[in-house]
Design an enzyme around this catalytic site. Structure first.
Site, mmCIF file in Angstrom:
data_model
loop_
_atom_site.group_PDB
_atom_site.id
_atom_site.type_symbol
_atom_site.label_atom_id
_atom_site.label_comp_id
_atom_site.label_asym_id
_atom_site.label_seq_id
_atom_site.Cartn_x
_atom_site.Cartn_y
_atom_site.Cartn_z
ATOM 1 C CG ASP A 289 -2.285 0.581 0.983
ATOM 2 O OD1 ASP A 289 -2.337 1.814 0.831
ATOM 3 O OD2 ASP A 289 -3.283 -0.151 0.949
ATOM 4 C CG HIS B 208 -5.249 3.864 0.947
ATOM 5 N ND1 HIS B 208 -4.820 2.586 0.647
ATOM 6 C CD2 HIS B 208 -6.512 3.948 0.451
ATOM 7 C CE1 HIS B 208 -5.778 1.940 -0.012
ATOM 8 N NE2 HIS B 208 -6.821 2.741 -0.126
ATOM 9 C CB ALA C 16 -10.370 -7.496 -7.691
ATOM 10 C CB SER D 100 -9.195 0.635 -0.122
ATOM 11 O OG SER D 100 -8.641 0.777 -1.396
#
Length: 445
Positions: free
Chosen positions: A187, A230, A322, A378
């Protein structure tokens, strides 16, 4: 927070998330916070006996960024290979490099195409909340949530979410609370000095910063701008579910929230080689990458499980990686629902989506000894990562490779809600909403 404030906040969230979900254009260039070298192209070179870093660099005409000879006997895609960064107009083609080395080599544009997505949606009543002396000072009646000695009393602002997911019951079924399980958070990095992470990080020898080009993956920037905070939020969500797990921080996204192919692939390989049992990818791209796919295939083939966010564009298509979850066993795609189990206005959906989790206004640590809430797929993905860590910290009833299917098959049916009927055909919200206790009941002894 009043209902009016919540509505305005969610409207702003949808607007910002839509902007954040788009693909970042162009080849590698100057990215905010980037100090490590950038590359326009990357070559994937299968390694053979006798190869050295110097010999591969000479044949390719570039710089080795990732070198993995840890599993050469397996023959798995993505194992026993080097990733080599190249600049300029890629004067050597894949064929010519392959001829130089006597093997098949692939060359891919190193696009700055990945985004962390998600958006900071709230601090406490619009002001800062400080972590001091190991405790979080919250706004409701002076209540506190304590991080001490590896135990955690969940943040009260998330109590509704955790009640919905049956977190308390799940932790009773998994009393080790994820102990012995390393979760790699790939990340923006973490606020490494945040009191919430004391005793919860892996040994610093396992840390990596592909943006800064060093071993200190510190979350950098200004809170509320770009992607800053984040990764700190994502890691904090995992630890609320599995507080005895260890977080391996790996920084691949700049403070603007963007990242390129070579760093994502290298980070996945690094995590797999340094003890991760679960990898969380709260990031995505509208473009696929064979290099990233191969890296995921290599780690999942070694029983490392990967969770990936579905994307925040409110479209009938998942972001990558994904989008490849149905083709790669051990890779789990995760979308977002509201606290009332209705599809989040920003969440992508698809017949390929496997599961959803609450991804709106999720509180967790924030840089600067603070707490803040983010919204996005997220924030849903690390809930699934935490669930897997809880299970893997116990004696399992089933092989690790079966956990993904049990997680999805034990999900709560959200299609009974009339607002989700438009997505019921082809189950475009996956099998349903994550249910932690149902998953643990079926997976651990």
């Amino acid at each position: 927070m009043t209902s009016t404030q919540t509505g305005l906040l969610l409207a702003l969230t949808v607007s910002l998330l839509t902007a954040c979900g788009s693909t970042l254009p162009g080849l590698a260039g100057d990215r905010q916070g980037q100090t490590a070298p950038r590359y326009d192209y990357l070559a994937t070179v299968p390694l053979q006996s006798g190869d050295t870093v110097a010999s591969v660099q000479a044949a390719v005409g570039g710089t080795v960024v990732s070198w993995d000879k840890s599993d050469c006997a397996s023959g798995l895609a993505g194992s026993c290979q080097a990733l080599v960064g190249m600049n300029g107009a890629a004067s050597l083609s894949a064929q010519s490099i392959g001829n130089n080395l006597g093997r098949v080599v692939t060359v891919e544009a190193n696009k700055d195409q990945f985004s962390g997505g998600g958006v900071l949606t709230a601090t406490i009543n619009g002001s800062r909340a400080y972590w001091a002396g190991g405790s979080l000072l919250a706004w409701s009646g002076g209540s506190r949530a304590y991080w001490a000695g590896g135990t955690y009393d969940p943040i009260p602002q998330n109590s509704g979410l955790w009640n919905t997911l049956h977190l308390q019951q799940a932790q009773a079924l998994a009393p080790n609370l994820g102990a012995g399980v390393t979760v790699a958070v790939i990340d923006t990095g973490l606020d490494l000095s945040h009191p919430a992470f004391v005793g919860s990080l892996t040994d610093p020898s396992t840390w990596k910063d592909y943006v800064g080009g060093d071993a200190a993956p510190q979350d950098e920037g200004t809170l509320g701008v770009g992607g800053f905070g984040h990764g700190t939020n994502v890691a904090g969500i995992i630890l609320q579910i599995a507080p005895m797990a260890k977080i391996m921080p790996i920084r691949v996204l700049g403070s603007d929230g963007s990242g390129d192919v070579i760093n994502i692939a290298s980070a996945i390989t690094w995590a797999g080689a340094h003890g991760a049992k679960v990898i969380n990818l709260s990031l995505g791209s509208t473009s696929d990458s064979k290099t990233v796919q191969d890296a995921i295939k290599a780690v999942t083939a070694k029983n490392i499980l990967v969770t990936s966010s579905a994307g925040n564009g409110n479209v009938d298509k998942l972001t990558y990686p994904a989008a490849t979850s149905e083709q790669i066993g051990g890779l789990l795609s995760v979308g977002s629902v509201t606290p009332l189990d209705v599809k989040s206005a920003f969440s992508n959906y698809s017949k390929d989506l496997q599961i959803v989790a609450p991804g709106e206004i999720v509180y967790a640590p924030a840089p600067g000894n603070m707490m803040a809430a983010w919204s996005g797929t997220s924030q849903a993905a690390p809930m699934a990562a935490g669930a897997l860590a809880l299970a893997m910290g116990q004696t399992l009833k089933v092989p690790v490779s079966s956990l993904e299917n049990i997680l999805t098959n034990s999900a709560f049916n959200i299609y009974i809600n009339p607002l989700n009927i438009p997505y019921a055909k082809d189950q475009k919200l996956g099998s349903g909403r994550l249910d932690l206790s149902a998953f643990l009941a079926q997976s651990v002894k």
